[in-house]
Design a protein around this motif. Structure first.
Motif, PDB file in Angstrom:
ATOM      1  N   PRO A   1      -8.130   6.361  -2.789  1.00 50.30           N
ATOM      2  CA  PRO A   1      -7.979   4.988  -3.256  1.00 50.30           C
ATOM      3  C   PRO A   1      -9.318   4.394  -3.690  1.00 50.30           C
ATOM      4  O   PRO A   1     -10.374   4.860  -3.276  1.00 50.30           O
ATOM      5  CB  PRO A   1      -7.450   4.254  -2.009  1.00 50.30           C
ATOM      6  N   ARG A   2      -9.247   3.362  -4.504  1.00 50.80           N
ATOM      7  CA  ARG A   2     -10.446   2.580  -4.810  1.00 50.80           C
ATOM      8  C   ARG A   2     -10.637   1.578  -3.674  1.00 50.80           C
ATOM      9  O   ARG A   2      -9.718   0.859  -3.313  1.00 50.80           O
ATOM     10  CB  ARG A   2     -10.294   1.865  -6.139  1.00 50.80           C
TER      11      ARG A   2
ATOM     12  N   SER B   1      -3.110   2.270  -6.400  1.00 48.52           N
ATOM     13  CA  SER B   1      -2.306   2.386  -7.619  1.00 48.52           C
ATOM     14  C   SER B   1      -2.503   3.712  -8.344  1.00 48.52           C
ATOM     15  O   SER B   1      -1.770   4.027  -9.275  1.00 48.52           O
ATOM     16  CB  SER B   1      -2.626   1.229  -8.572  1.00 48.52           C
TER      17      SER B   1
ATOM     18  N   PRO C   1      -6.277  -8.681  -4.963  1.00 51.78           N
ATOM     19  CA  PRO C   1      -7.409  -9.078  -5.821  1.00 51.78           C
ATOM     20  C   PRO C   1      -7.526 -10.584  -5.974  1.00 51.78           C
ATOM     21  O   PRO C   1      -8.648 -11.109  -6.086  1.00 51.78           O
ATOM     22  CB  PRO C   1      -7.115  -8.383  -7.153  1.00 51.78           C
TER      23      PRO C   1
ATOM     24  N   ARG D   1     -10.898  -4.339   0.458  1.00 54.43           N
ATOM     25  CA  ARG D   1      -9.789  -4.339  -0.500  1.00 54.43           C
ATOM     26  C   ARG D   1      -9.538  -2.890  -0.865  1.00 54.43           C
ATOM     27  O   ARG D   1     -10.473  -2.155  -1.209  1.00 54.43           O
ATOM     28  CB  ARG D   1     -10.131  -5.136  -1.760  1.00 54.43           C
TER      29      ARG D   1
ATOM     30  N   ASP E   1       0.818  -1.217   0.000  1.00 57.98           N
ATOM     31  CA  ASP E   1       0.000   0.000   0.000  1.00 57.98           C
ATOM     32  C   ASP E   1       0.848   1.261   0.000  1.00 57.98           C
ATOM     33  O   ASP E   1       0.437   2.289  -0.520  1.00 57.98           O
ATOM     34  CB  ASP E   1      -0.941   0.013   1.197  1.00 57.98           C
TER      35      ASP E   1
ATOM     36  N   GLN F   1      -1.891  -2.803  -3.710  1.00 55.54           N
ATOM     37  CA  GLN F   1      -3.238  -3.126  -3.236  1.00 55.54           C
ATOM     38  C   GLN F   1      -3.127  -4.008  -1.999  1.00 55.54           C
ATOM     39  O   GLN F   1      -2.185  -4.808  -1.891  1.00 55.54           O
ATOM     40  CB  GLN F   1      -4.046  -3.883  -4.291  1.00 55.54           C
TER      41      GLN F   1
ATOM     42  N   ALA G   1       1.182  -6.707  -4.536  1.00 55.50           N
ATOM     43  CA  ALA G   1      -0.074  -6.032  -4.883  1.00 55.50           C
ATOM     44  C   ALA G   1      -1.055  -6.977  -5.575  1.00 55.50           C
ATOM     45  O   ALA G   1      -2.277  -6.824  -5.427  1.00 55.50           O
ATOM     46  CB  ALA G   1       0.217  -4.829  -5.774  1.00 55.50           C
ATOM     47  N   GLU G   2      -0.543  -7.956  -6.326  1.00 52.07           N
ATOM     48  CA  GLU G   2      -1.410  -8.904  -7.035  1.00 52.07           C
ATOM     49  C   GLU G   2      -2.141  -9.848  -6.086  1.00 52.07           C
ATOM     50  O   GLU G   2      -3.159 -10.443  -6.462  1.00 52.07           O
ATOM     51  CB  GLU G   2      -0.578  -9.718  -8.030  1.00 52.07           C
TER      52      GLU G   2
ATOM     53  N   ASP H   1      -7.104  -0.239  -3.151  1.00 51.55           N
ATOM     54  CA  ASP H   1      -6.221  -0.113  -4.309  1.00 51.55           C
ATOM     55  C   ASP H   1      -5.621   1.290  -4.298  1.00 51.55           C
ATOM     56  O   ASP H   1      -6.326   2.285  -4.465  1.00 51.55           O
ATOM     57  CB  ASP H   1      -7.020  -0.358  -5.589  1.00 51.55           C
TER      58      ASP H   1
END
Length: 330
Positions: free
Chosen positions: A178-179, A173, A233, A169, A20, A25, A229-230, A171
């Motif tokens: 953030p999302r 990025s 999700p 969650r 983060d 993520q 980060a992967e 995100d």
């Protein structure tokens, strides 16, 4: 004004951390077994009390000087930093406040104790002065308080998860905000928390060296952060499919990636290996000092928790927070 009380729970990092802080993520949740508690009362002059009999007292000018001069320590510095990011609004208030702090969150074991204090303080001031600051904006203020006012290296996830609560969650990025996706904490596999009762080092110290390597563009650090980060999700997909075994593999992958660029202390590694030796998936709950453990079967929880207790670690099955009135867009 009557006395006001505001709490903020501790945080568990489940997947993706600490990406983060590096445009990644994460998947994280809050739990209510440990929390920071901030109380405000009307007073003749400003005062800050954080776990000690004596309180700092003075006017706002003296408070800003004390903060900038490093005269405030630990909890008092966090209370003051929360006030400092609201400086124009604070200075508009006619009445002074006596702020006091208590926290049950174990110190320096990566459960977001510092950010819990900041969020609780900012939420309290938000309520008291009817500022109507939205939760993500509270999170941004808390992040500024920690990084800009106090100079502590920190990623944004702690402030976001503690401002919104629950299982999220997140995100990071793209530029702020953030999302954020809210998830059902009941979808998580069986888990428990274990921590070292002997405090470690500040999470800011842990992150400083890696941040410098990241900023210099070191390929290995960049690749590890992208891989971390992967995991978030991917973990969400596992939860939706009910694939607990795949989720646990991601948990182990998270720790292995972290260990490939960070130095892991013998004590921290022993916490991870203890669970792994009994078939569980294990990773740090934060920056070290505490781990989140996912046994292969829920029936294994009591026996495995006993192993951790016998090794001298604190241990509990966390009560995950189910927030109300803090909706986010999916």
């Amino acid at each position: 004004m009557q006395s006001l009380l505001q709490t903020c729970p501790a945080r568990l990092g489940l997947l993706g951390n600490p990406s983060d802080g590096y445009e990644g993520q994460v998947l994280a949740c809050t739990f209510t077994d440990f929390q920071a508690e901030v109380c405000a009362q009307p007073a003749e002059q400003w005062s800050l009390q954080a776990g000690r009999p004596e309180a700092w007292k003075g006017d706002l000018r003296a408070l800003w000087r004390a903060l900038e001069g490093g005269q405030l320590r630990e909890g008092a510095a966090l209370l003051a930093a929360a006030l400092r990011v609201l400086k124009p609004l604070v200075e508009q208030q006619a009445a002074s406040l006596a702020l006091s702090l208590q926290s049950s969150i174990p110190r320096q074991v990566g459960l977001s104790g510092s950010s819990a204090i900041l969020i609780a303080t900012l939420d309290l001031l938000n309520r008291n002065w009817r500022l109507e600051i939205e939760p993500l904006d509270v999170a941004a203020l808390a992040w500024r308080a920690e990084t800009e006012v106090l100079g502590i290296a920190a990623g944004p996830q702690d402030r976001v998860i503690q401002a919104l609560g629950g299982l999220l969650r997140m995100d990071f990025s793209r530029p702020w905000p953030p999302r954020v996706e809210r998830l059902d904490p009941f979808q998580l596999p069986a888990l428990f928390l274990a921590w070292d009762p002997n405090p470690g080092q500040s999470s800011g110290v842990v992150h400083d060296r890696i941040r410098q390597r990241w900023q210099q563009g070191e390929p290995k650090v960049r690749a590890v952060m992208a891989s971390l980060a992967e995991l978030a999700p991917a973990g969400v997909d596992c939860l939706r499919q009910g694939d607990d075994a795949a989720f646990r593999r991601l948990v182990d992958r998270n720790f292995d990636l972290r260990a490939s660029i960070w130095t892991i202390s013998d004590r921290d590694r022993s916490m991870v290996e203890l669970g792994r030796n009994h078939g569980a998936a294990v990773k740090f709950a934060g920056s070290g000092g505490a781990v989140v453990v996912f046994p292969q079967r829920e029936d294994d929880l009591p026996r495995l928790m006993d192993h951790y207790r016998q090794a001298g670690f604190g241990c509990l099955r966390p009560r995950l927070e189910i927030p109300k009135g803090k909706e986010v867009e999916s």
